[in-house]
Design a protein around this motif. Sequence first.
Motif, mmCIF file in Angstrom:
data_model
loop_
_atom_site.group_PDB
_atom_site.id
_atom_site.type_symbol
_atom_site.label_atom_id
_atom_site.label_comp_id
_atom_site.label_asym_id
_atom_site.label_seq_id
_atom_site.Cartn_x
_atom_site.Cartn_y
_atom_site.Cartn_z
ATOM 1 N N ARG A 1 0.821 -1.211 0.000
ATOM 2 C CA ARG A 1 0.000 0.000 0.000
ATOM 3 C C ARG A 1 0.853 1.257 0.000
ATOM 4 O O ARG A 1 0.423 2.314 -0.434
ATOM 5 C CB ARG A 1 -0.927 0.008 1.204
ATOM 6 C CG ARG A 1 -2.009 -1.037 1.114
ATOM 7 C CD ARG A 1 -3.060 -0.863 2.174
ATOM 8 N NE ARG A 1 -3.942 -2.016 2.172
ATOM 9 C CZ ARG A 1 -4.910 -2.216 1.293
ATOM 10 N NH1 ARG A 1 -5.137 -1.319 0.355
ATOM 11 N NH2 ARG A 1 -5.659 -3.298 1.350
ATOM 12 N N LEU B 1 -17.429 0.474 -3.504
ATOM 13 C CA LEU B 1 -16.846 1.133 -2.334
ATOM 14 C C LEU B 1 -15.381 0.746 -2.190
ATOM 15 O O LEU B 1 -14.519 1.598 -1.953
ATOM 16 C CB LEU B 1 -17.627 0.743 -1.072
ATOM 17 C CG LEU B 1 -17.043 1.228 0.254
ATOM 18 C CD1 LEU B 1 -16.930 2.750 0.282
ATOM 19 C CD2 LEU B 1 -17.902 0.746 1.431
ATOM 20 N N ARG B 2 -15.095 -0.547 -2.346
ATOM 21 C CA ARG B 2 -13.710 -1.019 -2.205
ATOM 22 C C ARG B 2 -12.803 -0.354 -3.233
ATOM 23 O O ARG B 2 -11.710 0.110 -2.910
ATOM 24 C CB ARG B 2 -13.672 -2.544 -2.359
ATOM 25 C CG ARG B 2 -12.279 -3.147 -2.350
ATOM 26 C CD ARG B 2 -12.350 -4.658 -2.345
ATOM 27 N NE ARG B 2 -12.739 -5.149 -1.052
ATOM 28 C CZ ARG B 2 -11.865 -5.577 -0.125
ATOM 29 N NH1 ARG B 2 -10.584 -5.575 -0.377
ATOM 30 N NH2 ARG B 2 -12.282 -6.006 1.039
ATOM 31 N N LEU C 1 -12.298 3.218 -2.272
ATOM 32 C CA LEU C 1 -11.382 3.337 -1.134
ATOM 33 C C LEU C 1 -9.937 3.118 -1.568
ATOM 34 O O LEU C 1 -9.041 3.886 -1.196
ATOM 35 C CB LEU C 1 -11.750 2.299 -0.064
ATOM 36 C CG LEU C 1 -12.976 2.597 0.801
ATOM 37 C CD1 LEU C 1 -13.382 1.342 1.568
ATOM 38 C CD2 LEU C 1 -12.716 3.737 1.772
ATOM 39 N N GLU C 2 -9.722 2.050 -2.337
ATOM 40 C CA GLU C 2 -8.352 1.757 -2.779
ATOM 41 C C GLU C 2 -7.785 2.936 -3.576
ATOM 42 O O GLU C 2 -6.630 3.326 -3.396
ATOM 43 C CB GLU C 2 -8.317 0.484 -3.641
ATOM 44 C CG GLU C 2 -8.662 -0.795 -2.914
ATOM 45 C CD GLU C 2 -7.528 -1.321 -2.043
ATOM 46 O OE1 GLU C 2 -6.539 -0.607 -1.862
ATOM 47 O OE2 GLU C 2 -7.671 -2.443 -1.541
ATOM 48 N N VAL D 1 -7.057 5.872 -1.182
ATOM 49 C CA VAL D 1 -5.868 5.639 -0.358
ATOM 50 C C VAL D 1 -4.612 5.809 -1.206
ATOM 51 O O VAL D 1 -3.633 6.431 -0.810
ATOM 52 C CB VAL D 1 -5.916 4.233 0.291
ATOM 53 C CG1 VAL D 1 -4.595 3.910 0.980
ATOM 54 C CG2 VAL D 1 -7.074 4.152 1.286
#
Lengths: 192, 94
Positions: A43, A124-125, A128-129, A132
């Motif tokens: 990440r 949503l995922r 979000l990814e 981020v």
Amino acid sequence: MSEQQPSSADDGALVARAAAGDRLAFEALVRRHADRLYGVVLRLVGDRHEAEEVTQEAFLRAWRGIDSFKGDSRFFAWLYRIGVNEANRRTAGRRAPVASLDEQFVDPADTRPQPDLRLEQDDLRRALEHAVKGLRPEQRAPLVLRDIEGLSTAEAAAILELGEAVFKSRLHRARLRVRDAVRDYLPEDPGR
Amino acid sequence: MMMGALRHPARFLRDHRLTRTRASAYLDGELGPEEQARVEAHTHVCPPCARFVAEVRRTVAALGALRVPARPLAGVGDRVIDRLREEPGRRRDR
């Protein structure tokens, strides 16, 4: 990949043996923590190949320097600090990770049958990814350690070698940026 | 909302600012009792702040779900161990 952090007591015996030169004990620590460290580093650097290199380098440094581990923090926190420092060293000057993380984070436990709900969760995922990934590194690291990895504020701040006030400020700004990016995808709050 | 703001506008604005800047600490349970109470009370009289705090809370909850591992991670530990085995033994290596 373990979904729960092994206890520091579990690590303690292995760390003591590794510090005494027991390579097999250190290999047990690698098996216990490698996937999770890799996930964090991925990440931060955004590239799978580079994340694996950073993970390997972090463990090599940990092995060489395990005598200097004082035991005043949990082993994985010490390891994270080595990994985060190496990731920061490599990404200094970069604005954001270079590769998409979307396809690399799959939830195998999510077997809900409702296709509409699943679609919303996927949206949503992805949002979000993406959010981020788009954070500035100094905001991304606090958010990854605190909100994704679930570390305490004190532990995450120590890993990043930040004072808690600075850490909290960066974390809050990071959360607001992510919230701005994903608010259209957030589920309804049943309490409101 | 309006009654509170009209009766004590300065306090309302202070608590509004506090809520906006400290919502994360509030949600993490890291405010002192006095500030915690002020944010709590403010969200009951200020719907925009109530929505704001709820959105941050849901964002944090959603981020926690990203912790689930990915299958491509498999094998990283083995490759680390392979590399470690190329390292010369440490002084007290067994």
